[in-house]
Design a protein around this motif. Structure first.
Motif: not given
Length: 52
Positions: A8-9, A24-27, A29-30, A34-38
């Motif tokens: 979304v960013c 790539a998206i998971e990295a 997000l982390r 970080p509030e969305l990671a996982g």
């Protein structure tokens, strides 16, 4: 065909496969959200993959 998943960013995670785009998206997000990671299931990320 390459795959892409958009955050979304505005960041776009790209990869040769949906799995690599999800990596790539998971990295991203982390690192950037970080509030969305996982909190977003990998299955959902894979469903968001589009042809790039």
């Amino acid at each position: 065909m390459a795959k892409a998943i958009r955050c979304v960013c505005g960041f776009t995670g790209r990869g040769a496969t949906a799995e690599l785009a999800a990596d790539a998206i998971e990295a991203h997000l982390r690192a950037e959200h970080p509030e969305l990671a996982g909190r977003i299931r990998r299955e959902d990320l894979l469903a968001m993959a589009e042809e790039a």
